[in-house]
Design an enzyme around this catalytic site. Structure first.
Site, PDB file in Angstrom:
ATOM      1  N   HIS A 134      -4.500 -11.030 -16.532  1.00 39.72           N
ATOM      2  CA  HIS A 134      -4.614  -9.631 -17.068  1.00 39.72           C
ATOM      3  C   HIS A 134      -4.943  -9.707 -18.604  1.00 39.72           C
ATOM      4  O   HIS A 134      -5.925  -9.016 -19.025  1.00 39.72           O
ATOM      5  CB  HIS A 134      -3.501  -8.664 -16.586  1.00 39.72           C
ATOM      6  CG  HIS A 134      -3.220  -8.572 -15.122  1.00 39.72           C
ATOM      7  ND1 HIS A 134      -2.357  -7.704 -14.699  1.00 39.72           N
ATOM      8  CD2 HIS A 134      -3.987  -8.925 -14.108  1.00 39.72           C
ATOM      9  CE1 HIS A 134      -2.407  -7.541 -13.351  1.00 39.72           C
ATOM     10  NE2 HIS A 134      -3.380  -8.444 -13.017  1.00 39.72           N
TER      11      HIS A 134
ATOM     12  N   HIS B  10       2.946  -1.508 -12.222  1.00 34.51           N
ATOM     13  CA  HIS B  10       1.699  -1.089 -13.086  1.00 34.51           C
ATOM     14  C   HIS B  10       1.824   0.265 -13.521  1.00 34.51           C
ATOM     15  O   HIS B  10       2.211   0.970 -13.017  1.00 34.51           O
ATOM     16  CB  HIS B  10       0.679  -1.199 -12.250  1.00 34.51           C
ATOM     17  CG  HIS B  10       0.270  -2.625 -11.665  1.00 34.51           C
ATOM     18  ND1 HIS B  10      -0.897  -2.888 -10.625  1.00 34.51           N
ATOM     19  CD2 HIS B  10       0.911  -3.617 -11.703  1.00 34.51           C
ATOM     20  CE1 HIS B  10      -0.842  -4.066 -10.245  1.00 34.51           C
ATOM     21  NE2 HIS B  10       0.133  -4.702 -10.634  1.00 34.51           N
TER      22      HIS B  10
ATOM     23  N   GLU C  92       0.684 -15.246  -8.553  1.00 36.07           N
ATOM     24  CA  GLU C  92      -0.125 -14.490  -7.838  1.00 36.07           C
ATOM     25  C   GLU C  92      -1.557 -14.830  -7.535  1.00 36.07           C
ATOM     26  O   GLU C  92      -2.430 -14.094  -7.656  1.00 36.07           O
ATOM     27  CB  GLU C  92       0.095 -13.183  -8.376  1.00 36.07           C
ATOM     28  CG  GLU C  92       1.179 -12.497  -8.929  1.00 36.07           C
ATOM     29  CD  GLU C  92       1.078 -11.139  -9.643  1.00 36.07           C
ATOM     30  OE1 GLU C  92       0.484 -11.094 -10.542  1.00 36.07           O
ATOM     31  OE2 GLU C  92       1.689 -10.246  -9.240  1.00 36.07           O
TER      32      GLU C  92
ATOM     33  N   ARG D 255       0.879  -1.216   0.034  1.00 33.55           N
ATOM     34  CA  ARG D 255      -0.044   0.139   0.019  1.00 33.55           C
ATOM     35  C   ARG D 255       0.768   1.391   0.092  1.00 33.55           C
ATOM     36  O   ARG D 255       0.340   2.305   0.202  1.00 33.55           O
ATOM     37  CB  ARG D 255      -0.799   0.009   1.061  1.00 33.55           C
ATOM     38  CG  ARG D 255      -1.721  -1.191   1.321  1.00 33.55           C
ATOM     39  CD  ARG D 255      -2.656  -1.345   2.414  1.00 33.55           C
ATOM     40  NE  ARG D 255      -4.001  -1.768   1.799  1.00 33.55           N
ATOM     41  CZ  ARG D 255      -4.798  -1.047   1.345  1.00 33.55           C
ATOM     42  NH1 ARG D 255      -4.770   0.194   1.077  1.00 33.55           N
ATOM     43  NH2 ARG D 255      -6.137  -1.456   0.894  1.00 33.55           N
TER      44      ARG D 255
ATOM     45  N   HIS E 116       8.106  -6.449  -7.028  1.00 33.56           N
ATOM     46  CA  HIS E 116       6.903  -5.669  -7.366  1.00 33.56           C
ATOM     47  C   HIS E 116       6.793  -4.202  -6.868  1.00 33.56           C
ATOM     48  O   HIS E 116       6.876  -4.265  -5.563  1.00 33.56           O
ATOM     49  CB  HIS E 116       5.632  -6.685  -6.961  1.00 33.56           C
ATOM     50  CG  HIS E 116       4.404  -6.276  -7.958  1.00 33.56           C
ATOM     51  ND1 HIS E 116       3.927  -4.881  -7.895  1.00 33.56           N
ATOM     52  CD2 HIS E 116       3.659  -7.027  -8.750  1.00 33.56           C
ATOM     53  CE1 HIS E 116       2.975  -5.062  -8.622  1.00 33.56           C
ATOM     54  NE2 HIS E 116       2.704  -6.115  -9.154  1.00 33.56           N
TER      55      HIS E 116
ATOM     56  N   ASP F  26       1.029 -10.976 -17.738  1.00 29.69           N
ATOM     57  CA  ASP F  26       0.214 -11.440 -16.649  1.00 29.69           C
ATOM     58  C   ASP F  26      -0.864 -12.201 -17.304  1.00 29.69           C
ATOM     59  O   ASP F  26      -1.637 -11.532 -18.163  1.00 29.69           O
ATOM     60  CB  ASP F  26      -0.259 -10.097 -15.577  1.00 29.69           C
ATOM     61  CG  ASP F  26      -1.224 -10.794 -14.333  1.00 29.69           C
ATOM     62  OD1 ASP F  26      -1.806 -11.500 -14.492  1.00 29.69           O
ATOM     63  OD2 ASP F  26      -0.888 -10.437 -13.314  1.00 29.69           O
TER      64      ASP F  26
END
Ligand code: FE
Ligand code: FE
Ligand code: ZN
Length: 280
Positions: free
Chosen positions: A179, A107, A256, A37, A67, A176
């Site tokens: 995704h 991302h 993941e 976060r 990541h 991914d």
């Protein structure tokens, strides 16, 4: 070599991550460079990193796929959020040099209404600010599902970002599977075609890592909900084709999937069983 692993908690440091990876049967892994976060990163202890590097060498680990925090949006509309993200990005890249030659995946971001072309322009600008000639890390853009205002919803958008970057050899792409399936790329019925499209638009030499996830949703749903391997809409057969595809050999495959440690150990063992080279 088949490199397979999952996300591992970085809260206990590098050596602990390496040992945990071994416990799961992994020879690569992903970790968050700081709390997913966001917020302040933990101090890095050189001796801990050295013990990890030794362990990784002894056990022939593949490249790690770090990541960035989910909250890092480098193309945010508000300048203060963008500035915070840029500082986090630069700090993470400095930290990555403790473990030289690995991957830092992020991302691309959400354009939050500015439009994807504006988002792409900002991302290119930020990358040109944070990438350094002497860094050993390769920064990976992750293919996104296209939920909300996500940038990177198709191969063309990632190509457009890569085109803006000056230090091109410092950049790559992480594919991914959940995704791109959610983004409308049919890896179940047309894996060859999807990889050909990736090659035509971006170039397969840019593909550096795979996030191996099944999907809770149908093709083109733009949802981004990961499922356990073989329990979603992509299914076990397609997963076997993906990990065994000649064009994807040697890449790190990172799970993941929604699992606990036992679940990941089981998936890793199952995928090793399904990987032709591992069985031979
Ligand atoms: Fe991700
Ligand atoms: Fe992912
Ligand atoms: Zn996802």
């Amino acid at each position: 070599m088949f490199y397979i692993g999952s996300h591992i908690s970085s809260s206990k440091g590098y050596e602990a991550m390496g040992k945990q990876a071994l416990k799961l049967g992994a020879n690569t892994f992903a970790f968050f460079t700081r709390n997913p976060r966001g917020g302040k990163a933990k101090e890095i202890i050189k001796e801990d990193v050295d013990r990890f590097l030794q362990l990784a060498k002894e056990h022939s680990f593949g490249k790690l796929v770090a990541h960035a925090p989910y909250t890092m949006n480098i193309c945010a509309a508000k300048e203060d959020i963008r500035k915070f993200a840029r500082e986090m990005f630069a700090d993470d890249l400095a930290r990555m040099e403790y473990t030289p030659g690995n991957y830092y995946n992020f991302h691309p971001g959400s354009h939050v209404g500015q439009g994807s072309s504006q988002g792409i322009a900002i991302i290119g600008e930020v990358l040109n600010g944070v990438l350094k000639e002497d860094m050993t890390t390769t920064v990976l853009l992750e293919t996104m599902a296209g939920k909300g205002t996500e940038v990177g919803r198709n191969f063309e958008e990632l190509r457009a970002i890569l085109d803006l970057v000056d230090l091109k050899e410092k950049m790559g792409v992480c594919l991914d599977t959940c995704h791109i399936w959610d983004g409308g790329y049919d890896v179940v019925n047309n894996l060859d075609g999807v990889l050909k499209e990736f090659d035509d638009v971006i170039g397969l030499s840019k593909l550096k890592a795979v996030h191996l996830n099944d999907s809770m949703n149908p093709l083109g749903s733009h949802k981004d909900r990961h499922e356990k391997i073989g329990e979603g809409n992509i299914g076990l057969k397609a997963m076997g084709q993906i990990i065994n595809h000649p064009k994807l050999q040697g890449l790190p495959f990172i799970l993941e999937t929604p699992n606990d440690d036992a679940g990941w150990a089981k998936e890793i063992a199952m995928l090793r069983e399904m990987h032709k080279e591992d069985k031979a």
